[in-house]
Design a protein around this motif. Structure first.
Motif, PDB file in Angstrom:
ATOM      1  N   GLN A   6      13.393   0.330   3.555  1.00 25.39           N
ATOM      2  CA  GLN A   6      12.214  -0.468   3.906  1.00 25.39           C
ATOM      3  C   GLN A   6      11.705  -1.178   2.655  1.00 25.39           C
ATOM      4  O   GLN A   6      11.510  -0.544   1.619  1.00 25.39           O
ATOM      5  N   VAL A   7      11.480  -2.481   2.776  1.00 29.70           N
ATOM      6  CA  VAL A   7      10.927  -3.255   1.657  1.00 29.70           C
ATOM      7  C   VAL A   7       9.510  -3.666   2.040  1.00 29.70           C
ATOM      8  O   VAL A   7       9.303  -4.359   3.038  1.00 29.70           O
ATOM      9  N   TYR A   8       8.556  -3.175   1.245  1.00 30.36           N
ATOM     10  CA  TYR A   8       7.142  -3.488   1.459  1.00 30.36           C
ATOM     11  C   TYR A   8       6.688  -4.462   0.379  1.00 30.36           C
ATOM     12  O   TYR A   8       6.958  -4.250  -0.801  1.00 30.36           O
ATOM     13  N   GLY A   9       5.974  -5.489   0.794  1.00 31.05           N
ATOM     14  CA  GLY A   9       5.321  -6.384  -0.146  1.00 31.05           C
ATOM     15  C   GLY A   9       3.847  -6.062  -0.184  1.00 31.05           C
ATOM     16  O   GLY A   9       3.278  -5.623   0.826  1.00 31.05           O
ATOM     17  N   VAL A  10       3.221  -6.267  -1.344  1.00 28.50           N
ATOM     18  CA  VAL A  10       1.793  -5.961  -1.480  1.00 28.50           C
ATOM     19  C   VAL A  10       1.070  -7.148  -2.104  1.00 28.50           C
ATOM     20  O   VAL A  10       1.491  -7.684  -3.133  1.00 28.50           O
ATOM     21  N   GLU A  11      -0.040  -7.529  -1.480  1.00 25.40           N
ATOM     22  CA  GLU A  11      -0.907  -8.581  -1.990  1.00 25.40           C
ATOM     23  C   GLU A  11      -2.332  -8.054  -2.100  1.00 25.40           C
ATOM     24  O   GLU A  11      -2.698  -7.085  -1.428  1.00 25.40           O
ATOM     25  N   ALA A  12      -3.127  -8.749  -2.901  1.00 27.11           N
ATOM     26  CA  ALA A  12      -4.555  -8.468  -2.962  1.00 27.11           C
ATOM     27  C   ALA A  12      -5.218  -9.049  -1.716  1.00 27.11           C
ATOM     28  O   ALA A  12      -4.897 -10.169  -1.303  1.00 27.11           O
ATOM     29  N   LYS A  13      -6.146  -8.301  -1.124  1.00 21.84           N
ATOM     30  CA  LYS A  13      -6.863  -8.776   0.061  1.00 21.84           C
ATOM     31  C   LYS A  13      -7.580 -10.095  -0.208  1.00 21.84           C
ATOM     32  O   LYS A  13      -7.767 -10.890   0.699  1.00 21.84           O
ATOM     33  N   LYS A  14      -7.965 -10.296  -1.445  1.00 23.30           N
ATOM     34  CA  LYS A  14      -8.705 -11.513  -1.787  1.00 23.30           C
ATOM     35  C   LYS A  14      -7.832 -12.762  -1.791  1.00 23.30           C
ATOM     36  O   LYS A  14      -8.347 -13.868  -1.800  1.00 23.30           O
ATOM     37  N   VAL A  32      13.248 -16.251   3.017  1.00 23.62           N
ATOM     38  CA  VAL A  32      13.914 -15.033   2.541  1.00 23.62           C
ATOM     39  C   VAL A  32      13.037 -13.823   2.858  1.00 23.62           C
ATOM     40  O   VAL A  32      13.528 -12.786   3.332  1.00 23.62           O
ATOM     41  N   ILE A  33      11.748 -13.959   2.628  1.00 24.48           N
ATOM     42  CA  ILE A  33      10.813 -12.864   2.899  1.00 24.48           C
ATOM     43  C   ILE A  33      10.731 -12.598   4.408  1.00 24.48           C
ATOM     44  O   ILE A  33      10.708 -11.446   4.838  1.00 24.48           O
ATOM     45  N   GLN A  34      10.720 -13.669   5.191  1.00 20.11           N
ATOM     46  CA  GLN A  34      10.718 -13.477   6.648  1.00 20.11           C
ATOM     47  C   GLN A  34      11.915 -12.643   7.091  1.00 20.11           C
ATOM     48  O   GLN A  34      11.791 -11.805   7.977  1.00 20.11           O
ATOM     49  N   ARG A  35      13.046 -12.864   6.472  1.00 18.15           N
ATOM     50  CA  ARG A  35      14.280 -12.177   6.871  1.00 18.15           C
ATOM     51  C   ARG A  35      14.379 -10.754   6.313  1.00 18.15           C
ATOM     52  O   ARG A  35      14.834  -9.853   7.006  1.00 18.15           O
ATOM     53  N   TYR A  36      13.992 -10.554   5.064  1.00 18.28           N
ATOM     54  CA  TYR A  36      14.317  -9.294   4.382  1.00 18.28           C
ATOM     55  C   TYR A  36      13.148  -8.325   4.170  1.00 18.28           C
ATOM     56  O   TYR A  36      13.391  -7.155   3.884  1.00 18.28           O
ATOM     57  N   VAL A  37      11.921  -8.782   4.233  1.00 19.12           N
ATOM     58  CA  VAL A  37      10.781  -7.894   3.948  1.00 19.12           C
ATOM     59  C   VAL A  37      10.260  -7.316   5.258  1.00 19.12           C
ATOM     60  O   VAL A  37      10.016  -8.033   6.226  1.00 19.12           O
ATOM     61  N   ASP A  38      10.093  -6.002   5.265  1.00 18.33           N
ATOM     62  CA  ASP A  38       9.711  -5.299   6.492  1.00 18.33           C
ATOM     63  C   ASP A  38       8.224  -5.356   6.790  1.00 18.33           C
ATOM     64  O   ASP A  38       7.830  -5.433   7.950  1.00 18.33           O
ATOM     65  N   GLU A  39       7.412  -5.291   5.757  1.00 20.62           N
ATOM     66  CA  GLU A  39       5.962  -5.239   5.999  1.00 20.62           C
ATOM     67  C   GLU A  39       5.206  -5.713   4.770  1.00 20.62           C
ATOM     68  O   GLU A  39       5.634  -5.480   3.638  1.00 20.62           O
ATOM     69  N   MET A  40       4.066  -6.370   5.016  1.00 21.78           N
ATOM     70  CA  MET A  40       3.147  -6.755   3.947  1.00 21.78           C
ATOM     71  C   MET A  40       1.907  -5.880   4.042  1.00 21.78           C
ATOM     72  O   MET A  40       1.393  -5.637   5.136  1.00 21.78           O
ATOM     73  N   VAL A  41       1.445  -5.409   2.889  1.00 24.29           N
ATOM     74  CA  VAL A  41       0.266  -4.556   2.806  1.00 24.29           C
ATOM     75  C   VAL A  41      -0.768  -5.274   1.944  1.00 24.29           C
ATOM     76  O   VAL A  41      -0.421  -5.864   0.917  1.00 24.29           O
ATOM     77  N   LEU A  42      -2.033  -5.205   2.354  1.00 30.67           N
ATOM     78  CA  LEU A  42      -3.112  -5.797   1.577  1.00 30.67           C
ATOM     79  C   LEU A  42      -3.961  -4.695   0.961  1.00 30.67           C
ATOM     80  O   LEU A  42      -4.347  -3.750   1.652  1.00 30.67           O
ATOM     81  N   GLY A  50       0.552  -5.642 -11.209  1.00 25.30           N
ATOM     82  CA  GLY A  50       1.571  -4.605 -11.314  1.00 25.30           C
ATOM     83  C   GLY A  50       1.155  -3.296 -10.677  1.00 25.30           C
ATOM     84  O   GLY A  50       2.000  -2.460 -10.341  1.00 25.30           O
ATOM     85  N   ALA A  51      -0.146  -3.112 -10.498  1.00 23.94           N
ATOM     86  CA  ALA A  51      -0.669  -1.858  -9.946  1.00 23.94           C
ATOM     87  C   ALA A  51      -0.730  -1.858  -8.421  1.00 23.94           C
ATOM     88  O   ALA A  51      -0.895  -0.801  -7.809  1.00 23.94           O
ATOM     89  N   VAL A  52      -0.576  -3.019  -7.789  1.00 24.38           N
ATOM     90  CA  VAL A  52      -0.746  -3.064  -6.330  1.00 24.38           C
ATOM     91  C   VAL A  52       0.255  -2.201  -5.550  1.00 24.38           C
ATOM     92  O   VAL A  52      -0.122  -1.644  -4.509  1.00 24.38           O
ATOM     93  N   PRO A  53       1.503  -2.022  -6.012  1.00 20.63           N
ATOM     94  CA  PRO A  53       2.379  -1.121  -5.247  1.00 20.63           C
ATOM     95  C   PRO A  53       1.843   0.313  -5.185  1.00 20.63           C
ATOM     96  O   PRO A  53       1.889   0.954  -4.128  1.00 20.63           O
ATOM     97  N   LEU A  54       1.321   0.812  -6.302  1.00 20.94           N
ATOM     98  CA  LEU A  54       0.755   2.164  -6.298  1.00 20.94           C
ATOM     99  C   LEU A  54      -0.489   2.213  -5.419  1.00 20.94           C
ATOM    100  O   LEU A  54      -0.701   3.191  -4.694  1.00 20.94           O
ATOM    101  N   ALA A  55      -1.312   1.178  -5.457  1.00 17.76           N
ATOM    102  CA  ALA A  55      -2.504   1.127  -4.596  1.00 17.76           C
ATOM    103  C   ALA A  55      -2.096   1.204  -3.129  1.00 17.76           C
ATOM    104  O   ALA A  55      -2.717   1.922  -2.338  1.00 17.76           O
ATOM    105  N   ALA A  56      -1.048   0.489  -2.755  1.00 20.55           N
ATOM    106  CA  ALA A  56      -0.573   0.533  -1.362  1.00 20.55           C
ATOM    107  C   ALA A  56      -0.079   1.924  -1.001  1.00 20.55           C
ATOM    108  O   ALA A  56      -0.382   2.446   0.080  1.00 20.55           O
ATOM    109  N   LEU A  57       0.672   2.532  -1.903  1.00 22.62           N
ATOM    110  CA  LEU A  57       1.218   3.867  -1.642  1.00 22.62           C
ATOM    111  C   LEU A  57       0.114   4.915  -1.540  1.00 22.62           C
ATOM    112  O   LEU A  57       0.133   5.766  -0.645  1.00 22.62           O
ATOM    113  N   GLU A  58      -0.872   4.835  -2.433  1.00 21.04           N
ATOM    114  CA  GLU A  58      -1.933   5.859  -2.457  1.00 21.04           C
ATOM    115  C   GLU A  58      -2.949   5.722  -1.332  1.00 21.04           C
ATOM    116  O   GLU A  58      -3.484   6.721  -0.873  1.00 21.04           O
TER     117      GLU A  58
END
Length: 195
Positions: free
Chosen positions: A68-76, A114-124, A149-157
């Motif tokens: 699973q490939v998760y992308g993470v963005e800031a809600k803002k 590419v993201i439409q095809r390969y990324v499973d989910e986006m997290v804010l 760089g910290a957003v992946p850990l924020a998504a996981l936690e």
């Protein structure tokens, strides 16, 4: 003005994320993950314009299609999430965020499909979650990580991703933090953690 100078001086413009060579170069991170032979169950990647996650996702999914490939963005500044939900690119206004390294107005024309095809989910993730993740890196890893760089850990936690007991790779990119903002980031992180 920049385009005029570029033409006048015979320079070549290389886009920061919407360039096939840049995407391929960033994809070497995915190749390194694959070379470790850890067969990850999930990879969590920061997303701005999409170059980093595009390259990584292609490399990972070609070797480990079940990963699973998760992308993470800031809600803002959720330009990729909004564009993916709309199924076409939607330009946005940027809003100041701790994750300024991934705050982009418009996602890439090349990266989007590419993201439409390969990324499973986006997290804010919100600002307090980003600050708390920066704090976690400081306290546990003794590493200063910028907000992007910290957003992946924020998504996981903080986002109950279905990853308990799984092999998860966090792509932590960037340590470009304004030292003057660091005390405010720490304070926000402490508040988020109830301290």
């Amino acid at each position: 003005e920049a385009i005029f100078k570029q033409r006048q001086d015979g320079l070549h413009f290389i886009h920061a994320f919407d360039d096939e060579h840049v995407m391929a170069g960033q994809g070497t991170i995915g190749l390194e993950i694959c070379d470790d032979d850890i067969a990850p169950d999930a990879v969590i990647v920061p997303v701005g314009g999409g170059g980093l996650i595009s390259g990584i996702a292609v490399a990972i999914k070609e070797k480990y299609p079940q990963c699973q490939v998760y992308g993470v963005e800031a809600k803002k500044c959720p330009s990729m999430k909004i564009s993916l939900d709309a199924k076409h690119i939607i330009p946005m206004k940027t809003t100041p965020t701790l994750a300024d390294g991934i705050a982009v107005k418009t996602v890439g024309q090349l990266t989007f499909p590419v993201i439409q095809r390969y990324v499973d989910e986006m997290v804010l993730v919100d600002e307090e979650e980003i600050a708390a993740a920066i704090m976690t890196f400081l306290e546990t890893e003794k590493t200063l990580v910028e907000g992007a760089g910290a957003v992946p850990l924020a998504a996981l936690e903080y986002h109950n991703l279905p990853l308990k007991g799984k092999r998860v790779v966090l792509v932590v990119s960037g340590g470009n933090t304004d030292i003057n903002l660091l005390s405010r980031i720490i304070e926000r992180g402490r508040i988020k953690d109830g301290r």
